[in-house]
Each structure stands twice: as C-alpha cells, then as structure tokens.
Design an enzyme around this catalytic site. Structure first.
Site, short mmCIF file in Angstrom:
data_model
loop_
_atom_site.label_atom_id
_atom_site.label_comp_id
_atom_site.label_asym_id
_atom_site.label_seq_id
_atom_site.Cartn_x
_atom_site.Cartn_y
_atom_site.Cartn_z
N GLU A 1 -81.76 -2.44 -23.99
CA GLU A 1 -80.32 -2.38 -23.99
C GLU A 1 -79.81 -3.82 -23.68
OE1 GLU A 1 -78.66 1.17 -22.46
OE2 GLU A 1 -79.69 2.40 -24.03
N GLU B 1 -85.14 5.80 -26.96
CA GLU B 1 -84.56 6.69 -25.83
C GLU B 1 -83.72 7.74 -26.88
OE1 GLU B 1 -82.25 5.19 -22.77
OE2 GLU B 1 -83.79 3.39 -22.44
O1 AHR Z 1 -82.15 7.10 -19.81
C1 AHR Z 1 -81.04 6.74 -19.09
C2 AHR Z 1 -80.47 5.43 -19.44
O2 AHR Z 1 -79.84 5.58 -20.88
C3 AHR Z 1 -81.57 4.23 -19.58
O3 AHR Z 1 -81.66 3.62 -18.31
C4 AHR Z 1 -80.55 3.32 -20.35
O4 AHR Z 1 -81.64 2.63 -21.05
C5 AHR Z 1 -79.71 4.39 -21.29
O5 AHR Z 1 -78.42 3.67 -21.27
#
Ligand code: AHR
Length: 515
Positions: free
Chosen positions: A175, A305
């Site tokens: 991110e 994710e």
């Molecule tokens: O999964 C939780 C958080 O969500 C992670 O650390 C981040 O990459 C995303 O914003």
C-alpha cells in the site's frame, strides 16, 4: 425459488485455478501473531518451538498454499535485522499502525520460516519500501536464500540455520499509496524498479517479485506500474522488473464501513453483497489495463489483501481489528472464490486478511481453545479446486438478483473445476430467503457418481464460539441428484454447497503451473 439451467463441458479445460488463489496473510497486528500463532516455547498451550500446534493442524487442513508476512502496514515499519539472533537480545520497536504496542521481535525471520515449514506452505515475504532501504531489502534476500561465504549467509549460519531457505514470492512494498509511504503511482513505479534491481536470485532461488499495487479501483496505479515494468524495446529478450502487480480490496458497508459482524439487518446484508461483488469488476478492469501492456499475460495479478472488514468486537482494542465471523462471511468468501476462478487466466494469487484473530479470520483463539470460523470451512470445502482446470459454467437463464439502490446484486454463483478423475462444483446461494435450483447439463463426459456437502445455518448471523464451535460447519448434503448427464441441485437459502462428481476419466487439465 428460481430454476436455472447450466451447461458444463467436462472435456473442455480452461486455465488452471492456481492453489495460490487460496493464500493467507498474517501480520503483526492485534492477536494474529502474538497471542495467536506464536505463544512462545514456555507456553502451557501445546506448541512446537513456540508455534501453536492446533493452529498448525487447522491450517494444514485447508492446505494453506502460501502465507504473506509480516504485513500489511507493519511491513513498511519492519526492520528484519531486529528480528534475528537470540530472542532475548532482539531490540523492541513500537507498532505505530496497530495500537502503538511494543513489539519485542520474538517472531522474526527464523520463526516465520519455521511456521511455513510446519504448515508445508510457501512463504510470501513483504519487503519494506516505506521506511527501509534498498540495501536492507537486498540483504534480507541474501540472508534468506544465499549459501556460501556471503556476509548475510554467514550471519544466518551464526543464527542457527546453515542452509539457505527457498523463497519465491517477494513483495516490494505494501500500500505504497497509503501506509507504505503515501507515494504517487509514477514515483513508486520507478522506486519499485530500483528495489527490484537489487533483489537478486541467489543460488538458483528465483524470486517472483510482486509490486505493491492499487487501492481497490485505482486503475491508474496499475497503469503506472505496467507502463514502466519492463523493457520491451529490443523485442528479443523482454525483461520485467516485476512478475506481478497486486491490489487490495475489502468488503464493508458503504457509509458506515464497519457495521457489526454478527448483528446486521437484511438490508445491510444486501449492501455487503453489493460491495463484495465489486471485486469481480475490479479484477476484470485491472486485468484489462494489464492486457494493454502485456497481451501475452506474462505478468500476474495478485489480490494480496481481501475480505470483510467489520466493527471490532465490543470491548476489544479498536486497532486490533478483531471481529467475529458469521455465515455471511462464508458466503462472501464463496462469492470471491467464484470470481477468482472465473478470472484465473490473469489472477494468480489472492490472500485473505487475515489468518488468525484479525478481520475475516480462518481461526479465532480463546485462550487455549481454537475455533474454526465459517470462512475456514469454505476454504476447506473448496480445497479440491487447488491447481485444477477450470470448467466454464454456461448459465442459460438469468441469475436471480435483488436491487440494492442502483446496483443489481446476483444471488446465485457457481463455478467448476476438474482434476484427476473428478470434477468439483461450488454453488453459493446468497439469497437470504429463497432456495434455488440449478440443473447442469454435463456434456463431454460420463459422470458416474455424486456426493455433496453443505455449509448452512438457521441465520446469516450464525457464527462459531467456544460454546458452540460447530454452529456453522459442513455436513453431508442430499440435495444433489445425478441422472445420467443431468445434475440437479436445489440449494437452500443462504448456503454454500460443493458437489463432487466422479467423472470416470482422467480430466483434461492445463498441467503447467501459471507462475
Ligand atoms: O489487513 C489490515 C491492513 O489493511 C493492512 O495492514 C493494510 O495493508 C490494509 O490497509
């Protein structure tokens, strides 16, 4: 109740559904690592070298194909040198993203690689771009994968590991548009080329480099990366700086993003479905951008994710992201997997967030008690899709839908794959109220037997607890009937079903791995 007709050609194999679409993610966040996976060697909870035994057994039960670590946002604050060597002398740090708690670095590189070995899973390590250096990342790769007399190989040996490990999946940042450095796409694209240059392949260990990608539907981020990711100038020996680009997408409620995990209305349920379905559009559109720059499909798309993001359980630390997991979460997982299967030609990996005690977890721990969530059971029931050949499901009738504001929400989804002498069909009935029937015309084969399982409960809010660990658990299902080449399945409201068909033949499959 609707009645849908579908056709499956058992003898026409699509792309391989990579097992890595069923990947996982464990971050130093809340009770995922500490108090979850890692209890320490002195704990009264059964463990092997500090890693909780029941968690390992449970994750082996879903054939965990890869595990992403150490973050997430944490990855861009993590300095790996602090997490090797004797535990008692490792320096501490503050985990500023996740509750400002002090991290003692007791779970570091060796512990993570031990976890992967115990699980039989492939490590996916996310390197620090946000607050790290190129040298630091290059040295981590060397520490992990190089033999001989190199300085990092020597350090690894001094820390008790003579042989290098094998590490394939390597993340460059996380991110980077947000917690990983608040960069702009074009800037990060150049930075990623720089980091990638120094992440070397040592001693036959070939890295599969994944550049930190877009937030949800930011297609311009993907474009920035794809534009700069390779030198196609010569035409004879194209070179890529990355093997894949990622993106992240979480399902929540639109305006109140984090509604309760177990206390929600039918309207909120529909809203969460509408948001979950966005994932398929995003996969398709990121893929479309990639097609422009990489028409041959050499670069993979990775959703590293995904999952539901609800309010934390009352009374728990808001930054620990600890939420319960209901039947709704399982159905949303079923929806995601069908979207993944349908896009398996470009999507090569996906990682649910997160493995234990955080967000849409597989497992919840209550002191020494371990509870498997409804989502865990979908992973287990879908295990047969790992590395199988996709069989396209051609629906001849319109899927039942419901309207949520201006969005049309499909209520039934189904995909199929073939492997060895059988096919596996998954069906998710997202309808809160009505049963639906699907009749599959199975062409190009001679199916000889059928068995089915169902994940169902009285309500969408049903979930598992230490007192009722199997409130939502799979059972045998007798609603799938095979008559010659016709399979009819009536799937009850809010249920997930898998049907295993004996095909009596060695199925066609694209045997080559996709990456
Ligand atoms: O999964 C939780 C958080 O969500 C992670 O650390 C981040 O990459 C995303 O914003």
């Amino acid at each position: 109740m609707s009645h849908l007709r579908a056709v499956i050609n058992l003898d026409v194999a699509g792309p391989t559904v990579s097992r890595h679409l069923y990947g996982h993610f464990a971050e130093h966040l809340g009770r995922c690592i500490y108090g979850g996976i890692w209890v320490g060697e002195g704990s009264g909870i059964p463990n092997v070298r500090g890693i909780r035994t029941d968690i390992v057994e449970a994750l082996r039960g879903i054939a965990t194909p890869n595990l992403r670590w150490p973050g997430g946002c944490f990855a861009d604050e993590y300095h790996w040198h602090d997490g090797v060597g004797p535990r008692e002398s490792r320096p501490s740090m503050v985990n500023t993203h996740w509750g400002n708690v002090v991290e003692n670095n007791h779970f570091g590189t060796h512990e993570f690689m031990d976890l992967c070995a115990q699980l039989g899973t492939e490590p996916y390590i996310s390197g620090n771009v946000g607050s790290g250096t190129v040298r630091e990342m290059a040295e981590w790769v060397e520490y992990l994968t190089r033999s001989g007399k190199a300085p990092m190989s020597k350090l690894r040996r001094e820390n008790g590991r003579p042989d290098p490990w094998r590490v394939k999946f390597w993340g460059i940042g996380n991110e980077t548009w947000g917690c990983g450095g608040n960069m702009r796409g074009d800037y990060f694209a150049d930075l990623a080329r720089q980091y990638s240059t120094y992440c070397r392949n040592h001693d036959g260990n070939v890295l599969y480099k994944i550049a930190s990608g877009a937030r949800s539907d930011d297609y311009s981020w993907t474009q920035s990366l794809m534009q700069t990711m390779g030198d196609y100038g010569c035409g004879c020996n194209p070179k890529h700086y990355f093997d894949a680009v990622s993106f992240h997408y979480y399902t929540g409620l639109t305006n109140r993003k984090h509604g309760s995990a177990t206390d929600f209305t039918t309207d909120e349920y529909l809203e969460s479905l509408a948001n979950a379905w966005r994932v398929e559009t995003m996969i398709e559109r990121h893929s479309n951008v990639m097609d422009v720059y990489d028409p041959d499909g050499r670069i993979g798309l990775v959703l590293d994710e995904w999952g539901t993001w609800w309010a934390v359980e009352p009374g728990t630390n808001p930054r620990f992201l600890y939420q319960q997991n209901a039947l709704r979460d399982a159905l949303i997982a079923g929806l995601h997997f069908d979207a993944f299967h349908r896009n398996a030609q470009r999507l090569i990996m996906a990682n649910i967030a997160q493995t234990v005690n955080v967000l849409q977890a597989m497992l919840l721990t209550f002191d020494d008690v371990l509870v498997k969530t409804p989502t865990y059971h979908v992973f287990e029931m879908n295990k047969g899709h790992h590395d199988a050949a996709r069989l396209d499901v051609h629906l001849l009738d319109a899927t039942p839908t419901e309207q949520y504001n201006d969005r049309t929400v499909p209520l039934v989804t189904t995909t199929a794959t073939a492997k060895e002498d059988h096919a596996l069909i998954s069906l998710t009935n997202l309808d809160a109220e009505a049963d639906h029937t699907i009749t599959y015309n199975l062409r190009g084969g001679d199916p000889s037997g059928v068995s089915a399982r169902i994940l169902h409960a009285d309500s969408l809010q049903s979930h598992n607890t230490p007192e009722r660990p199997d409130a939502v658990a799979p059972t045998t299902f007798d609603g799938a009937n095979l008559s010659q080449n016709t399979l009819t399945v009536t799937i009850p409201a809010h249920s997930f079903v898998t049907v295993r068909l004996a095909t009596g033949r060695s199925n066609p499959s694209e045997s080559e791995e996709q990456q």
